[in-house]
Design a protein around this motif. Structure first.
Motif, short mmCIF file in Angstrom:
data_model
loop_
_atom_site.label_atom_id
_atom_site.label_comp_id
_atom_site.label_asym_id
_atom_site.label_seq_id
_atom_site.Cartn_x
_atom_site.Cartn_y
_atom_site.Cartn_z
N ILE A 52 1.13 -1.12 -0.25
CA ILE A 52 0.30 0.07 0.22
C ILE A 52 0.62 1.56 0.37
CG2 ILE A 52 -1.95 1.49 1.21
CD1 ILE A 52 -2.69 -1.17 2.51
N LEU A 53 0.45 2.05 -1.30
CA LEU A 53 1.65 3.20 -1.30
C LEU A 53 0.84 4.11 -1.33
CD1 LEU A 53 3.80 1.62 -3.79
CD2 LEU A 53 4.00 1.27 -1.86
N ILE A 54 1.39 5.61 -0.35
CA ILE A 54 0.86 6.89 -0.90
C ILE A 54 1.81 8.07 -1.18
CG2 ILE A 54 -1.01 6.87 0.94
CD1 ILE A 54 0.78 8.27 2.96
N ARG A 55 1.26 8.64 -1.63
CA ARG A 55 1.60 10.09 -2.33
C ARG A 55 2.25 10.58 -1.30
NH1 ARG A 55 -2.15 9.60 -5.96
NH2 ARG A 55 -1.16 8.58 -7.81
N LYS A 56 4.07 10.74 -1.22
CA LYS A 56 4.56 11.67 -0.36
C LYS A 56 3.21 13.45 0.15
CE LYS A 56 8.83 14.04 1.96
NZ LYS A 56 10.10 14.10 1.54
N GLN A 57 3.59 14.18 -0.65
CA GLN A 57 1.86 15.04 -0.41
C GLN A 57 1.06 14.69 0.51
OE1 GLN A 57 3.83 14.12 -4.01
NE2 GLN A 57 1.77 14.57 -4.65
N ALA A 116 6.00 17.85 8.53
CA ALA A 116 6.28 17.04 9.50
C ALA A 116 6.67 18.95 10.34
CB ALA A 116 7.63 17.30 9.58
N GLY A 117 6.38 18.83 11.86
CA GLY A 117 6.27 19.94 12.41
C GLY A 117 8.06 20.25 12.60
#
Length: 163
Positions: free
Chosen positions: A78-83, A88-89
Motif C-alpha cells: 500500500i503506497l501513498i504519495r508523499k504530499q 512534519a513539525g
C-alpha cells in the motif's frame, strides 16, 4: 511511500485485512487514494472506509465488492504519495526524508550515508553505511544528532568515527 500491505480478506463483501506500518496502525485509514503495487502491477483505489480490528486494520476499497476480488490483492504493498502526509513539525522528520543523507561528525569526518533506521525501545537508531563499515548512531536530537539539513542532504553528529 510504503505505508502497509494487504495481508488477507475480511468477510464476504470484499473488505481486506491490512498490515499497517503507521503509528497508530489505524492512521493508514487517513490516506486516500491508495496505490496498490503487486509484482509489476499498480492500481490506484479509493478508500471507502475501515476500522481497527484487533491487531490489524480492515478496509473497504472502491471496486472491490467480493471476497475473490479482495483475495487478488493479497500481498500488495500500500503506497501513498508523499504530499498526502501532513507536514512534519519543527524538529520532526519522516524517516524517508533521512534515508540517503550524508552523515558527518563535528570535525567534518564523513561517516557514511543513512541506509535505514531502527526502532528500539529506548530511541530510534540511524544505520549509517560507508562501504563495509556500518555504524549504529542513536537518534537523539541535541545529543548525538546536532543538525539535520534536508536541503543540503546532511546530518551532523557528535560521534567518534572509530566507534
Amino acid at each position: 511511500m510504503n505505508v502497509g500491505q494487504v495481508s488477507g480478506v475480511f468477510g464476504v463483501k470484499g473488505w481486506v485485512k491490512v498490515y499497517s506500518f503507521t503509528d497508530p496502525r489505524e492512521n493508514i485509514l487517513q490516506y486516500s487514494p491508495w496505490i496498490l503495487q503487486k509484482n509489476s502491477q499498480i492500481q490506484e483505489v479509493k478508500l471507502l472506509g475501515g476500522r481497527r480490528q484487533g491487531s490489524l486494520v480492515v478496509a473497504e476499497l472502491q471496486g472491490i465488492s467480493d471476497r475473490d476480488l479482495a483475495a487478488e490483492l493479497m500481498g500488495a504493498d500500500i503506497l501513498i504519495r508523499k504530499q498526502q502526509l501532513p507536514k512534519a513539525g519543527d524538529g520532526e522528520y519522516y524517516w524517508a526524508d533521512l534515508i540517503g543523507l550524508e552523515v558527518r561528525n563535528q570535525e567534518g569526518c564523513k561517516l557514511g550515508k543513512v541506509d535505514y533506521l531502527l526502532e528500539t525501545g529506548a530511541n530510534d537508531v540511524l544505520v549509517v553505511v560507508d562501504g563495509d563499515v556500518e555504524r549504529l548512531i542513536p537518534f537523539l536530537q541535541q545529543s548525538t544528532i546536532l543538525k539535520i539539513d534536508l536541503d543540503d542532504g546532511l546530518i551532523i553528529v557528535d560521534w567518534d568515527p572509530d566507534f
